[in-house]
Design a protein around this motif. Sequence first.
Motif, PDB file in Angstrom:
ATOM      1  N   LEU A  63     -56.943 -27.618 -17.607  1.00 36.00           N
ATOM      2  CA  LEU A  63     -57.170 -28.070 -18.975  1.00 36.00           C
ATOM      3  C   LEU A  63     -55.924 -27.841 -19.828  1.00 36.00           C
ATOM      4  N   HIS A  64     -55.722 -28.769 -20.750  1.00 34.84           N
ATOM      5  CA  HIS A  64     -54.658 -28.661 -21.747  1.00 34.84           C
ATOM      6  C   HIS A  64     -55.367 -28.568 -23.096  1.00 34.84           C
ATOM      7  N   LEU A  65     -55.381 -27.374 -23.681  1.00 32.83           N
ATOM      8  CA  LEU A  65     -56.135 -27.150 -24.911  1.00 32.83           C
ATOM      9  C   LEU A  65     -55.234 -27.265 -26.134  1.00 32.83           C
ATOM     10  N   PHE A  66     -55.609 -28.173 -27.038  1.00 31.79           N
ATOM     11  CA  PHE A  66     -54.926 -28.309 -28.319  1.00 31.79           C
ATOM     12  C   PHE A  66     -55.456 -27.200 -29.227  1.00 31.79           C
ATOM     13  N   THR A  67     -54.648 -26.169 -29.469  1.00 29.38           N
ATOM     14  CA  THR A  67     -55.120 -25.014 -30.243  1.00 29.38           C
ATOM     15  C   THR A  67     -54.993 -25.220 -31.743  1.00 29.38           C
ATOM     16  N   PHE A  68     -54.111 -26.108 -32.196  1.00 30.56           N
ATOM     17  CA  PHE A  68     -53.821 -26.277 -33.624  1.00 30.56           C
ATOM     18  C   PHE A  68     -53.505 -24.928 -34.267  1.00 30.56           C
ATOM     19  N   ASN A  69     -52.868 -24.068 -33.442  1.00 28.33           N
ATOM     20  CA  ASN A  69     -52.411 -22.727 -33.825  1.00 28.33           C
ATOM     21  C   ASN A  69     -53.537 -21.769 -34.172  1.00 28.33           C
ATOM     22  N   GLN A  70     -54.771 -22.125 -33.853  1.00 25.87           N
ATOM     23  CA  GLN A  70     -55.859 -21.148 -33.914  1.00 25.87           C
ATOM     24  C   GLN A  70     -55.906 -20.479 -32.533  1.00 25.87           C
ATOM     25  N   ILE A  71     -54.861 -19.724 -32.278  1.00 22.89           N
ATOM     26  CA  ILE A  71     -54.581 -19.218 -30.936  1.00 22.89           C
ATOM     27  C   ILE A  71     -55.523 -18.089 -30.558  1.00 22.89           C
ATOM     28  N   ALA A  72     -55.723 -17.146 -31.447  1.00 22.27           N
ATOM     29  CA  ALA A  72     -56.628 -16.038 -31.142  1.00 22.27           C
ATOM     30  C   ALA A  72     -58.042 -16.541 -30.915  1.00 22.27           C
ATOM     31  N   GLU A  73     -58.492 -17.485 -31.755  1.00 22.14           N
ATOM     32  CA  GLU A  73     -59.846 -18.029 -31.617  1.00 22.14           C
ATOM     33  C   GLU A  73     -60.009 -18.770 -30.289  1.00 22.14           C
ATOM     34  N   THR A  74     -58.980 -19.503 -29.894  1.00 22.57           N
ATOM     35  CA  THR A  74     -59.052 -20.249 -28.644  1.00 22.57           C
ATOM     36  C   THR A  74     -59.123 -19.310 -27.448  1.00 22.57           C
ATOM     37  N   GLU A  75     -58.331 -18.257 -27.445  1.00 23.94           N
ATOM     38  CA  GLU A  75     -58.344 -17.322 -26.323  1.00 23.94           C
ATOM     39  C   GLU A  75     -59.664 -16.547 -26.262  1.00 23.94           C
ATOM     40  N   ARG A  76     -60.220 -16.164 -27.420  1.00 20.54           N
ATOM     41  CA  ARG A  76     -61.521 -15.484 -27.406  1.00 20.54           C
ATOM     42  C   ARG A  76     -62.594 -16.397 -26.821  1.00 20.54           C
ATOM     43  N   TRP A  77     -62.569 -17.674 -27.211  1.00 26.39           N
ATOM     44  CA  TRP A  77     -63.544 -18.634 -26.690  1.00 26.39           C
ATOM     45  C   TRP A  77     -63.404 -18.787 -25.186  1.00 26.39           C
ATOM     46  N   ARG A  78     -62.174 -18.913 -24.701  1.00 26.76           N
ATOM     47  CA  ARG A  78     -61.949 -19.075 -23.260  1.00 26.76           C
ATOM     48  C   ARG A  78     -62.457 -17.862 -22.486  1.00 26.76           C
ATOM     49  N   CYS A  79     -62.128 -16.682 -22.964  1.00 24.36           N
ATOM     50  CA  CYS A  79     -62.557 -15.464 -22.272  1.00 24.36           C
ATOM     51  C   CYS A  79     -64.081 -15.334 -22.268  1.00 24.36           C
ATOM     52  N   LEU A 101     -50.644 -38.575  -9.563  1.00 26.70           N
ATOM     53  CA  LEU A 101     -50.156 -37.344 -10.176  1.00 26.70           C
ATOM     54  C   LEU A 101     -51.327 -36.481 -10.639  1.00 26.70           C
ATOM     55  N   PRO A 102     -51.233 -35.157 -10.498  1.00 30.01           N
ATOM     56  CA  PRO A 102     -52.295 -34.285 -11.023  1.00 30.01           C
ATOM     57  C   PRO A 102     -52.423 -34.440 -12.530  1.00 30.01           C
ATOM     58  N   VAL A 103     -53.659 -34.292 -13.014  1.00 23.97           N
ATOM     59  CA  VAL A 103     -53.956 -34.486 -14.433  1.00 23.97           C
ATOM     60  C   VAL A 103     -54.390 -33.169 -15.063  1.00 23.97           C
ATOM     61  N   HIS A 104     -53.796 -32.855 -16.210  1.00 19.56           N
ATOM     62  CA  HIS A 104     -54.283 -31.779 -17.070  1.00 19.56           C
ATOM     63  C   HIS A 104     -55.037 -32.442 -18.214  1.00 19.56           C
ATOM     64  N   VAL A 105     -56.318 -32.164 -18.292  1.00 22.86           N
ATOM     65  CA  VAL A 105     -57.191 -32.859 -19.237  1.00 22.86           C
ATOM     66  C   VAL A 105     -57.029 -32.273 -20.631  1.00 22.86           C
ATOM     67  N   GLY A 106     -56.649 -33.129 -21.586  1.00 21.98           N
ATOM     68  CA  GLY A 106     -56.448 -32.683 -22.962  1.00 21.98           C
ATOM     69  C   GLY A 106     -57.751 -32.575 -23.722  1.00 21.98           C
ATOM     70  N   VAL A 107     -58.012 -31.395 -24.246  1.00 20.18           N
ATOM     71  CA  VAL A 107     -59.264 -31.117 -24.963  1.00 20.18           C
ATOM     72  C   VAL A 107     -58.942 -30.361 -26.249  1.00 20.18           C
ATOM     73  N   ALA A 108     -59.521 -30.809 -27.354  1.00 19.87           N
ATOM     74  CA  ALA A 108     -59.396 -30.047 -28.595  1.00 19.87           C
ATOM     75  C   ALA A 108     -60.154 -28.738 -28.452  1.00 19.87           C
ATOM     76  N   GLY A 109     -59.523 -27.660 -28.818  1.00 16.67           N
ATOM     77  CA  GLY A 109     -60.144 -26.351 -28.690  1.00 16.67           C
ATOM     78  C   GLY A 109     -61.235 -26.123 -29.722  1.00 16.67           C
ATOM     79  N   PRO A 110     -61.764 -24.899 -29.767  1.00 17.71           N
ATOM     80  CA  PRO A 110     -62.895 -24.585 -30.653  1.00 17.71           C
ATOM     81  C   PRO A 110     -62.433 -24.308 -32.078  1.00 17.71           C
ATOM     82  N   VAL A 111     -61.762 -25.274 -32.670  1.00 13.67           N
ATOM     83  CA  VAL A 111     -61.258 -25.098 -34.029  1.00 13.67           C
ATOM     84  C   VAL A 111     -62.268 -25.646 -35.023  1.00 13.67           C
ATOM     85  N   GLN A 112     -62.143 -25.205 -36.262  1.00 16.62           N
ATOM     86  CA  GLN A 112     -63.008 -25.733 -37.308  1.00 16.62           C
ATOM     87  C   GLN A 112     -62.721 -27.214 -37.500  1.00 16.62           C
ATOM     88  N   ARG A 113     -63.757 -27.992 -37.741  1.00 15.36           N
ATOM     89  CA  ARG A 113     -63.590 -29.440 -37.860  1.00 15.36           C
ATOM     90  C   ARG A 113     -62.587 -29.813 -38.953  1.00 15.36           C
TER      91      ARG A 113
END
Length: 269
Positions: free
Chosen positions: A245-261, A175-187
């Motif tokens: 990729l499957h990014l865990f945003t922890f609802n820091q959604i704007a920060e995650t999208e800025r980082w990706r872009c 099966l294809p895999v989407h790799v789960g990665v914690a996004g660029p959130v504060q520790r």
Amino acid sequence: MRTVRYEVLPAKGTEDKVIAHVPRDVVVTVTASPVKGLEPTLDLATRLAAHGYRVVPHVPARLLRDDVHLKDVVDRLRGAGVADVFVPAGDADPPAGAYGGALPVLRRLSELGSPFDHVGITGYPESHPLIHDDLTVQAMWDKRAHATYIVSNMCFDPRLLGDWVGRIRRRDVTLPVHVGVAGPVQRAKLLSMAAKIGVGESARFLTTHTSWFLRFAAPGGYSPERLLTRSAEALTAPSSGVAGLHLFTFNQIAETERWRCALLDRMTG
């Protein structure tokens, strides 16, 4: 980074954040909490689908009361145009009903005529705190006939991540895999939210693996870009079958999208 999925939490304001910051070509997955139950997940998924998103609600087996409840969930999601669901076992203890794990739910969905085009299951690059590694790999093998893809749990070790992908392929889990990665959130934000809200087994991992907890919490201890760079060779090999990729945003959604872009801009020069 172009075939990314954002995992969000069904909290107040999540809908507005997604609409404001997430492009319609990004898949949005919605978690489910053993405390709040399925209703907030189904409600948010339905609303986001109406806004034109490809949305993937989490339907944990242990939150389903019985076959009737499962059928109701299926009908509601299909009525909203949802064609993709993620079916983990879930953390509810005790379970809400007869389902103690994901496999019986997956089998029941197949018996209902496979109402969803896509069905995701969980993979564990890091050792599960309660289940032996061999059993988690075996579980993926058992579920493969009823699922269309795997989402790996959070992993902070590029070597383990690459080894795990190779291991499941050697076991003929294709099966294809989407790799789960914690996004660029504060520790501090990541650790507190993981413990408080519970992102599946990831929260248990962070609290039961002390050495990784210390490494992650240390200044400079974690960077999603560094993890991906060090994992790149293993994850981009044709044999890996990594779909994105499957990014865990922890609802820091704007920060995650800025980082990706920003990362995509640097990659494309």
